[in-house]
Enzyme design. Sequence first.
Site, PDB file in Angstrom:
ATOM      1  N   GLU A 188      24.920  18.752  56.522  1.00  0.00           N
ATOM      2  CA  GLU A 188      23.271  18.650  56.303  1.00  0.00           C
ATOM      3  C   GLU A 188      22.648  19.708  57.004  1.00  0.00           C
ATOM      4  OE1 GLU A 188      22.110  14.783  56.906  1.00  0.00           O
ATOM      5  OE2 GLU A 188      23.552  14.001  55.334  1.00  0.00           O
ATOM      6  N   GLU A 238      29.872  11.840  48.949  1.00  0.00           N
ATOM      7  CA  GLU A 238      29.051  10.399  49.203  1.00  0.00           C
ATOM      8  C   GLU A 238      28.557   9.938  47.999  1.00  0.00           C
ATOM      9  OE1 GLU A 238      26.781  11.216  52.691  1.00  0.00           O
ATOM     10  OE2 GLU A 238      28.228  12.575  53.479  1.00  0.00           O
TER      11      GLU A 238
END
Length: 369
Positions: free
Chosen positions: A156, A260
Amino acid sequence: MIRPRLTILVALLTACGSLAMAQPTLREAFDGKFLIGAAINTRQVASTDKKVRDLIRTQFSAIVPENCMKPEEIHPKKDLYDFRDADAIVRLARKNKQVITGHCLVWHSQVPYWFFKDDMAQPVTKDELISRMREHITTVVSRYKGKIKGWDVVNEAVMDDGSLRRSQFYNTIGPEFIRLAFQFAHEADPDAELYYNDYSMDNPAKRKAVVELIRDLKAHGCRIDGVGMQSHVSFGTNLDEYEKSIQAFAAEGVKVMITELDLSVLPWPTGNYGASVETNFEYQKSMNPYTDGLPAEKAQEQTDFFKRLFGLYLKHKDVISRVTFWGLTDGDSWKNGWPMAGRTDYPLAFDRDYNPKPFVKAICEEAMR
């Protein structure tokens, strides 16, 4: 004598028929297409509940630790590593003959306080932070050399507008912290695959930035083997743009992983924030409409969405190497507490009683055609 023999024959035929009609597991259905995985927490790794252990073992060909390999868990103090939980999940994966991915080495969140501070609680220098990052990555990756297939090296680092996140790593080291992280991980285990992992991958600006990141790493001689598309999706996710990202990353010569995956069925206060963990809202009853169970029409909507989603994955199975659900059952999902604590969500493949959702049968049938 005829009646007992007839009874036995009927029983045998019934048993054979039941076996023939048994629903395949996810692991069986997607064998040869791509790995199918789940994020597992430490409580599940240690569980003696047969339902939990059988679900992990039979349904998934890959697992990833939900939290226990993140820096604050595995390296809580400067001179202390705690490998107990990480070692346990690695042992479980090896016992179950499952591929395990290390998650994650460098992330702006879930980093211990000491990582960015000196002994006087002042910000560390650039050189010191680089040294700490190298030492952390080298120690963790080296410990599992030959046991872990690949690592989410950086997590991220790109914002939705395509800019790099102004994290403490960025602010202290600069954008080269990404290249350094990949360099250190490769040096620690030259045979491990190295991944970049992020959310909101249906966002064109983020897609463009991640493509540029891949090219920058390669231009500087860094190894990158894959991109993880987190896929915290909603019913409003633009699957056309999502598919463009699969194609764009694959065109750069890297593997694509769905890392995810979950599908929240709940309303959002102001739109889907992907997985921006810093975003939180106060509880609102109107945002928690399914406390007594998921209505049939909403369950069907979820099934229809997952069928379209897995249709994309099967369409691109030549470039997708893994699809991982972010959790084992609905009751374990982080979505029950984010972005609003106290809600009841239904985002995963198995319900709170460990039973497969209707969409599991649908996607398995599609995979086996």
